[in-house]
Design a protein around this motif. Sequence first.
Motif, PDB file in Angstrom:
ATOM      1  N   SER A 170      85.864  78.864  29.321  1.00 11.30           N
ATOM      2  CA  SER A 170      84.626  77.379  29.471  1.00 11.30           C
ATOM      3  C   SER A 170      86.149  76.349  30.097  1.00 11.30           C
ATOM      4  CB  SER A 170      84.622  77.799  27.670  1.00 11.30           C
ATOM      5  OG  SER A 170      83.629  76.554  28.154  1.00 11.30           O
TER       6      SER A 170
ATOM      7  N   GLU B 289      79.417  64.420  19.757  1.00 12.59           N
ATOM      8  CA  GLU B 289      79.689  65.136  20.396  1.00 12.59           C
ATOM      9  C   GLU B 289      81.271  64.116  21.160  1.00 12.59           C
ATOM     10  OE1 GLU B 289      75.988  65.375  22.489  1.00 12.59           O
ATOM     11  OE2 GLU B 289      74.995  66.618  21.491  1.00 12.59           O
TER      12      GLU B 289
ATOM     13  N   GLN C 156      72.063  79.661  26.234  1.00 14.82           N
ATOM     14  CA  GLN C 156      71.401  79.186  24.722  1.00 14.82           C
ATOM     15  C   GLN C 156      71.556  80.509  24.114  1.00 14.82           C
ATOM     16  OE1 GLN C 156      70.216  76.597  23.747  1.00 14.82           O
ATOM     17  NE2 GLN C 156      70.362  75.158  24.909  1.00 14.82           N
TER      18      GLN C 156
ATOM     19  N   LYS D 263      82.379  71.317  30.772  1.00 11.25           N
ATOM     20  CA  LYS D 263      81.182  70.794  30.869  1.00 11.25           C
ATOM     21  C   LYS D 263      80.775  71.849  31.661  1.00 11.25           C
ATOM     22  CE  LYS D 263      81.249  65.717  31.927  1.00 11.25           C
ATOM     23  NZ  LYS D 263      81.212  65.168  32.355  1.00 11.25           N
TER      24      LYS D 263
ATOM     25  N   ALA E 283      76.384  75.072  33.647  1.00 11.14           N
ATOM     26  CA  ALA E 283      76.410  74.400  32.752  1.00 11.14           C
ATOM     27  C   ALA E 283      76.577  74.648  31.166  1.00 11.14           C
ATOM     28  CB  ALA E 283      75.113  73.164  33.487  1.00 11.14           C
ATOM     29  N   ALA E 284      77.049  73.769  30.330  1.00  9.88           N
ATOM     30  CA  ALA E 284      77.802  74.730  29.340  1.00  9.88           C
ATOM     31  C   ALA E 284      76.395  74.359  28.221  1.00  9.88           C
ATOM     32  CB  ALA E 284      79.008  73.725  29.074  1.00  9.88           C
ATOM     33  N   ASP E 285      75.667  73.187  28.971  1.00  7.92           N
ATOM     34  CA  ASP E 285      74.651  73.389  27.829  1.00  7.92           C
ATOM     35  C   ASP E 285      73.166  74.417  28.384  1.00  7.92           C
ATOM     36  OD1 ASP E 285      75.462  70.731  26.921  1.00  7.92           O
ATOM     37  OD2 ASP E 285      74.713  69.359  28.412  1.00  7.92           O
TER      38      ASP E 285
ATOM     39  N   ALA F 103      70.075  70.867  32.578  1.00 10.37           N
ATOM     40  CA  ALA F 103      69.736  70.111  31.328  1.00 10.37           C
ATOM     41  C   ALA F 103      68.526  70.016  30.787  1.00 10.37           C
ATOM     42  CB  ALA F 103      69.709  68.593  32.096  1.00 10.37           C
ATOM     43  N   ASN F 104      68.449  70.294  28.494  1.00 14.70           N
ATOM     44  CA  ASN F 104      67.276  70.375  28.277  1.00 14.70           C
ATOM     45  C   ASN F 104      66.958  71.610  27.891  1.00 14.70           C
ATOM     46  OD1 ASN F 104      67.303  67.183  27.952  1.00 14.70           O
ATOM     47  ND2 ASN F 104      65.702  67.040  28.991  1.00 14.70           N
ATOM     48  N   SER F 105      67.702  72.701  28.144  1.00 14.76           N
ATOM     49  CA  SER F 105      67.785  73.981  28.260  1.00 14.76           C
ATOM     50  C   SER F 105      66.861  74.456  26.641  1.00 14.76           C
ATOM     51  CB  SER F 105      68.971  74.841  28.401  1.00 14.76           C
ATOM     52  OG  SER F 105      69.764  74.989  27.676  1.00 14.76           O
ATOM     53  N   PHE F 106      67.659  73.323  25.882  1.00 18.88           N
ATOM     54  CA  PHE F 106      66.906  73.766  24.654  1.00 18.88           C
ATOM     55  C   PHE F 106      65.552  73.647  23.995  1.00 18.88           C
ATOM     56  CE2 PHE F 106      67.294  69.346  24.159  1.00 18.88           C
ATOM     57  CZ  PHE F 106      66.387  68.327  24.202  1.00 18.88           C
TER      58      PHE F 106
END
Length: 436
Positions: A398, A311, A372, A401, A367-369, A418-421
């Motif tokens: 895109s 990363e 999903q 971030k 946010a890009a994170d 954050a931590n959407s995974f």
Amino acid sequence: MAMSKQQRAAVVAILVAGLLGGAAILFTGKGGGSGEAGHEHGEHAEQGEHVDHDDHDHGHAHDKPAATPASAAAAAAAPAQAADQPHVIKLTPEQVQQAGIGIATAGSAPLRGSVDFPGEIRFNDDRTAHVVPRVAGVAQAVPANLGEQVARGQVLAVIASTALAEQRSELLAAQRREALARATYAREKTLWQEKISAEQDYQQARTALEEAQIAVQNARQKLVAIGAAESAGKDGKDGKGGSLNQFALRAPFDGIIVEKHLSLGEAVKEDASVFTISDLSSVWAEFVVSARDLDQVRVGETVRIRSTASESQAEGKVSYVGALLGEQTRTAKARVTLANPGMAWRPGLFVTVSVLGAATQVPVTVAADAVQQVDGSSAVFVAVPGGFAVQPVKTGRSGGKLVEITEGLQAGARYAAANSFILKSELGKASAGHEH
């Protein structure tokens, strides 16, 4: 008591009469029942057309029990419940906090469009040297090792060279002749000033001294050209006791030995590349640009470098774009000079080079994170009472971030940033459990 024949006949007659009466009653009851059944059949026959019509419309529906309104409502609610339940994740605020799920608000933000190119990290040729002995000889010592960090001037190898011995001998002879010519010049000058000798002798002595000085300078420059010291002792490993033929091969600058082609006792030519040293504090990210993208890649443009193996990210500027297109590929080479203080960008690493365009204000970004892939489509987990709901979205540009949302989400919506995974993982578990 014995019965007479008359008495017996009377009893038989009575029994026969009783049997006949019972039979008559039974016959009469059966006939009434048949009449009622026939009446009922008549009533159904009056409705026969309706029944036949229904049977014609529904086929074999009469073979199955009729559904009640309550069961029909339950059957209609079941598919909706099955479809909605896997897309909602119930979490308490405490569980959200423990999972480290950060919540943000979708809103407007400036985004810079980018064009991505595959690239590779390479040595900075401006800070890479192929070290050659510059004199032919035999390696007497090779203290430097492959992968070693060396400093400028550090001895890499000691080589014995007959050519070097000849050049040092030439310098020594020139220096001796210079000393003699200087002494002769001083004596002739004194004699000429005292009117003892002629001026011609003085001029000749001065010319001889100048020629001797030129010879010394010439011999010294030959040694400088090959990087050798004037005296043998200064080139030795310990700085003293060296012979005329010893030559110390030294590092031209601080760097790492990335190639080594010399071993103890090996004979080398003057132009053989025996060491390659590179200063990895600066590297190149090289990529190729097709003819249609040349207008978007210019020297000085800001770029973002992303590693395909980790990363790691870094920003730099385009330092070079080739002026010519390759005859076979019809592409131009371009590169970015990248600072590498922590040695994170190693030569040979594949990267993605994103050339950034001008910034544009976008109405909805997340946010890009947070984006999903759910069931093969992009989705964002939107905060709802009691947990999170899956919201399918369509993404646009895109900006590293941040990601533009073109459909499916409005500004002001609260979502898992954050931590959407973790939510995606819980969604998969819920879907698997629902199928069972």
